[in-house]
Enzyme design. Structure first.
Site, PDB file in Angstrom:
ATOM      1  N   GLY A 206       3.737  -3.267   3.905  1.00 31.09           N
ATOM      2  CA  GLY A 206       4.121  -4.240   3.385  1.00 31.09           C
ATOM      3  C   GLY A 206       2.585  -5.755   3.495  1.00 31.09           C
ATOM      4  CD  GLU A 207       1.097  -8.511   2.168  1.00 34.71           C
ATOM      5  OE1 GLU A 207       0.368  -8.939   3.467  1.00 34.71           O
ATOM      6  OE2 GLU A 207       0.412  -7.794   1.104  1.00 34.71           O
TER       7      GLU A 207
ATOM      8  CB  SER B  56      12.004  -9.945  -8.086  1.00 38.48           C
ATOM      9  OG  SER B  56      12.080 -10.201  -6.624  1.00 38.48           O
ATOM     10  N   GLY B  57      13.817 -12.521  -7.323  1.00 36.58           N
ATOM     11  CA  GLY B  57      15.358 -13.001  -7.118  1.00 36.58           C
ATOM     12  C   GLY B  57      16.016 -12.179  -6.210  1.00 36.58           C
TER      13      GLY B  57
ATOM     14  NE  ARG C  48      -7.206  -3.582   2.148  1.00 37.54           N
ATOM     15  CZ  ARG C  48      -8.709  -4.931   1.838  1.00 37.54           C
ATOM     16  NH1 ARG C  48      -9.540  -3.838   1.948  1.00 37.54           N
ATOM     17  NH2 ARG C  48      -8.152  -5.201   2.898  1.00 37.54           N
ATOM     18  CG  LEU C  49      -1.626  -3.623  -4.329  1.00 37.02           C
ATOM     19  CD1 LEU C  49      -2.766  -3.971  -5.271  1.00 37.02           C
ATOM     20  CD2 LEU C  49      -0.879  -3.524  -4.636  1.00 37.02           C
ATOM     21  CB  ALA C  50      -7.797  -5.257  -1.621  1.00 40.57           C
TER      22      ALA C  50
ATOM     23  CB  CYS D 120      -1.129  -0.417   1.309  1.00 33.72           C
ATOM     24  SG  CYS D 120      -1.605  -1.787   1.662  1.00 33.72           S
TER      25      CYS D 120
END
Length: 645
Positions: A81-82, A375-376, A54-56, A2
Site C-alpha cells: 500500500g501507500e 480512480s473515482g 515489490r512494485l516500486a 505490492c
C-alpha cells in the site's frame, strides 16, 4: 503497491532453509503484484517468515526494499500500500530526532511505530495498506488492514500456526493449508456475487475486515479488534445533521478536502495518471489533479461499440476541456472475451461483477503508460450516487400504501397469471421497471409485493439469486449486516442506511476487490482519493439534503465539479461500467457457458442445484428474460471451481 505473504509457527518446527523456502514459495505466487523485486526475512527460532513482492513507487532505491527493519531493530515489516501523508509524518519524526536512511513511506511507518506505538501511528496515517508487522522484542505479530478495505489481507489460523497473504493463492502455497469449500460462504456468494467478509470461499481462511487488526502475542491468544469503525463514524456524522449548514461553505470545505486527498495521492517516483470515464466521480478527481499539476495529466478511458456501454466520448470531452493527455481504447468484443477464461486465475475465490472485464482492460492499457492511476471509486457510497438509493424509496413508497393482504394476493395472481395483470398493477412501479419484458416484469413485481420493508427492497436490489437456498445445497446463508435490525435505530434515514450497508459490504468485497485484482494483474497501482477517510467522515456529517436533491444524488460533489467542468459535459444519466454480458451469453460466450452449465458439471460435488440454473439458462437463451446477472454468478463459480478445486 505490492504483495505480501508470511507464516508464523509458534512451535518453530522448520529449520532456516525450509522456512525461507516456504515463505518464498508463498511470496512468489504474488509476482504479478510486485515484479520489481522480492525478498524474504525469517527468524527460525521464533518460527516467523515474512515475504514481499515489490512494485516500486516511492523510493526506488535499495533503501525502499522490504521486508524492512526499524532503525533500532525492534520491528520488521512487510507491507502493501501507500501512506499518503508520509511526508508530513516524516517531518514530525525528524523534528523528534529520527534519522532516516532513505525516503520511503515504509521507513516512516516503521519509525512511527517505534516512536508512537502501533495504534497511535495508525491513527495518524492517511493511506491504504495491508501490513504484517513483527515485534522482535515481544514476539508479537500484527496484521493490519486499512480503514475502508482498499487493500486485501487474508489469513488462516489453526492452533499454533498462522499464515497470511494478499491473495488466497499465497495461502494455498503453504503445504499446511488444506482448504475445503465453505458451503455457507457459497450460499452468501450466490446472493451477492462475491463472498461477504469475513468469510472466504474456504472454511479455513478469513478476510481481515476493513479497519481491523489482528494481534498475536507469544503469551496470549490472538486478539482481533477494530481501530477504525465505519459504522461508528457514520453514527457520529449523523449526530451532526441537525446543525445549520451553509451549502456554500460545505462545498468549499469539500473542495479543500478533495484537493488535499488528490494532492497527496499524486506523490510518486514513477509515471502517474488517472482513469477517466467522464462521469461525476472520475471527472472530479481528474479536474483536481489537473488544477494542481504543471503539466497535462495522463488520462485513460475505454470504449465499446455496443449501444449503451460506451462512455468514451464523454471522457474525451472532459479530457479536452481540462487539457489532459488522453488515451482511449475501443475494445473489440474478441479482446474483452479473451479475458473471460483468465478471470478465475485473477480472482482466486468466486467473484461475479462483470465490470471486472472492462476494469481489467482499462488497467491493462493504462499500465503501458504509467505505474500509478487514480480512480473515482467511493463517490457513490459517500454522496448517495447509486440509483438504488432513490429507486428503493420510490418502490417502497408505492408498495407500502397497499395493505399486506392485498399485496400477497396480487403477488400470487402475478405468479399465476403473469403478464395479463400488469396493465393494472404495473403503474405501481417506477419508470425503471416499465420497459422490461412482460414475463420478467410480472416476476419482479410479484417479488416486490411480497417484501415487508424498504430494507427488504434493498436486499432484493443487491441480490443475484434472491433465495440462495434455491441454487445451493447443504449450506446456510450467513446473516450479515444486511439483516442487522439494530441499524434502523442507529441510522433511521433509509438512504443513509443503504449507504452504510454498501460501505460495509459492497464497497470492500466487490468494488475494491475488483479494482485491486484487475490493477494488480498488470502491476498497476490504483489510488482512490474519494476514499480518503477524512473525506468519508466529512461526507457522513453532511445532511441528506446536500447529497440528494430533485431525486438526483451527489448534489454537493456536482457543485465541486461545476467549478472545473461545465455541467453540460457531465450532466447525463448514470451509466454502469460494464460489458454486454446478456447478448454475449446468447452469442460468442454461449459455447463456453453451455460447457460450464452442463447438468453434469452443475451437479458435481452436490454443490449447485441444476434445475433452477438450467431453467434460468433456457429462459435467457429464449429471450423471455435477461438472466445474465444470476447466470454470471453461477458461471464464475463454475470457472473458479475448475481452476482451484
Amino acid at each position: 503497491m505490492c504483495g505480501i505473504a508470511g507464516n508464523l509457527d509458534r512451535h518453530a518446527r522448520l529449520g532456516a532453509a525450509d522456512l525461507a523456502a516456504r515463505t518464498r514459495t508463498m511470496t512468489d505466487t504474488l509476482f504479478h503484484r510486485g515484479p520489481d523485486g522480492g525478498d524474504v526475512w525469517t527468524d527460525p527460532q521464533a518460527g516467523i517468515g515474512l515475504g514481499h513482492r515489490r512494485l516500486a513507487i516511492v523510493d526506488l532505491s535499495p533503501t525502499g526494499v522490504q521486508p524492512m527493519h526499524s532503525a533500532d531493530g525492534r520491528y520488521v515489516v512487510t507491507y502493501n500500500g501507500e501512506i499518503f501523508n508520509f511526508l508530513e509524518l516524516r517531518a514530525e519524526l525528524l523534528a523528534q530526532g529520527v534519522a532516516f536512511r532513505g525516503h520511503s513511506d515504509t521507513e516512516v511507518l516503521l519509525e512511527g511505530f517505534v516512536r508512537w506505538g502501533v495504534e497511535a501511528t495508525l491513527a495518524k496515517t492517511v493511506g491504504m495498506f495491508a501490513i504484517a508487522l513483527w515485534d522482535r522484542r515481544t514476539r508479537a505479530l500484527w496484521l493490519i488492514r486499512d480503514r475502508l478495505g482498499v487493500k486485501p489481507l487474508y489469513y488462516a489460523l489453526a492452533g499454533a500456526k498462522l499464515i497470511f497473504g494478499s491473495e488466497l493463492k499465497a495461502l494455498r502455497a503453504d503445504p499446511d493449508f488444506r482448504p475445503t469449500l465453505d458451503r455457507d460462504a457459497l450460499a452468501g456468494y450466490m446472493r451477492h456475487g462475491y463472498v461477504p467478509g469475513p468469510r472466504t470461499i474456504y472454511a479455513q481462511a478469513r478476510k481481515l475486515m476493513p479497519g481491523q487488526l489482528l494481534e498475536w502475542r507469544a503469551d496470549a491468544e490472538p486478539e482481533l479488534r477494530t481501530y477504525w469503525d465505519a459504522r461508528a463514524k457514520a453514527i457520529e456524522g449523523r449526530a451532526q445533521w441537525g446543525r445549520t449548514v451553509d451549502p456554500r461553505e460545505a462545498v468549499e470545505r469539500l473542495d479543500a478536502l478533495l484537493r488535499e486527498a488528490v494532492r497527496q495521492r499524486m506523490i510518486a517516483d514513477v509515471p502517474l495518471g488517472a482513469f477517466l470515464s467522464g462521469g461525476i466521480d472520475s471527472s472530479t478527481v481528474v479536474a483536481l489533479m489537473q488544477a494542481q499539476s504543471a503539466r497535462p495529466v495522463k488520462t485513460f478511458s475505454i470504449g465499446f461499440s455496443e449501444d449503451g456501454y460506451d462512455e468514451a466520448a464523454h471522457a474525451r470531452a472532459v479530457a479536452a476541456h481540462l487539457g489532459t493527455e488522453h488515451t482511449e481504447l475501443y475494445a473489440a468484443p474478441e479482446h474483452a472475451l479473451a479475458s473471460v477464461p483468465r478471470l478465475a486465475e485473477w480472482y482466486d475465490e468466486p467473484f461475479a461483477d462483470s465490470s471486472q472485464i472492462p476494469t481489467y482492460l482499462v488497467a491493462e492499457m493504462t499500465r503501458k503508460h504509467v505505474t500509478v492511476a487514480l480512480s473515482g471509486d467511493g463517490g457513490d457510497e459517500n454522496f448517495a450516487g447509486y440509483s438504488r438509493y432513490t429507486y428503493a424509496g420510490a418502490v417502497w413508497n408505492k408498495v407500502a400504501r397497499v395493505p399486506r393482504s392485498l399485496r400477497a394476493l396480487g403477488a400470487w395472481a402475478l405468479e399465476t397469471a403473469g403478464a395479463p395483470l400488469l396493465a393494472g398493477l404495473g403503474p405501481m412501479l417506477p419508470v425503471g421497471l416499465r420497459g422490461v419484458r412482460p414475463a420478467e416484469k410480472a416476476a419482479k413485481l410479484a417479488q416486490v409485493l411480497r417484501l415487508d420493508s424498504i430494507d427488504a427492497v434493498y436486499r432484493r436490489l443487491v441480490s443475484q439469486w434472491p433465495d440462495p437456498a434455491e441454487v445451493t445445497t447443504g449450506g446456510h446463508e450467513p446473516r450479515g449486516p444486511l439483516w442487522d435490525e439494530t441499524l434502523a435505530a442507529d441510522m433511521p434515514d433509509p438512504v443513509a442506511r443503504m449507504q452504510l450497508l454498501d460501505t460495509l459490504t459492497y464497497l470492500p468485497d466487490d468494488i475494491l476487490t475488483k479494482v485491486d485484482r484487475a490493477t494488480m494483474a498488470v502491476a498497476l497501482e490504483g489510488r482512490e482519493p474519494l476514499l480518503d477517510h477524512r473525506v468519508v467522515e466529512y461526507a457522513w456529517a453532511l445532511p441528506m439534503s446536500l447529497k440528494i436533491r430533485g431525486g438526483q444524488g451527489k448534489w454537493i460533489l456536482r457543485q465541486v465539479l461545476d467549478r472545473y467542468v461545465p455541467r453540460t459535459l457531465t450532466d447525463r444519466p448514470k451509466m454502469g461500467f460494464g460489458v454486454p454480458i446478456d447478448s454475449w451469453l446468447r452469442g460468442p460466450l454461449r459455447e463456453w457457458a453451455e460447457d460450464l452449465l452442463d447438468e453434469r458439471a452443475l451437479r458435481a460435488d452436490d454443490l449447485i442445484a441444476a434445475g433452477p440454473v438450467r431453467a434460468a439458462w433456457a429462459s435467457h437463451l429464449s429471450g423471455d428474460a435477461n438472466m445474465h446477472y444470476p447466470l454470471w454468478t453461477v458461471l464464475m463459480f463454475q470457472a473458479w471451481r475448475r481452476r482451484w478445486m
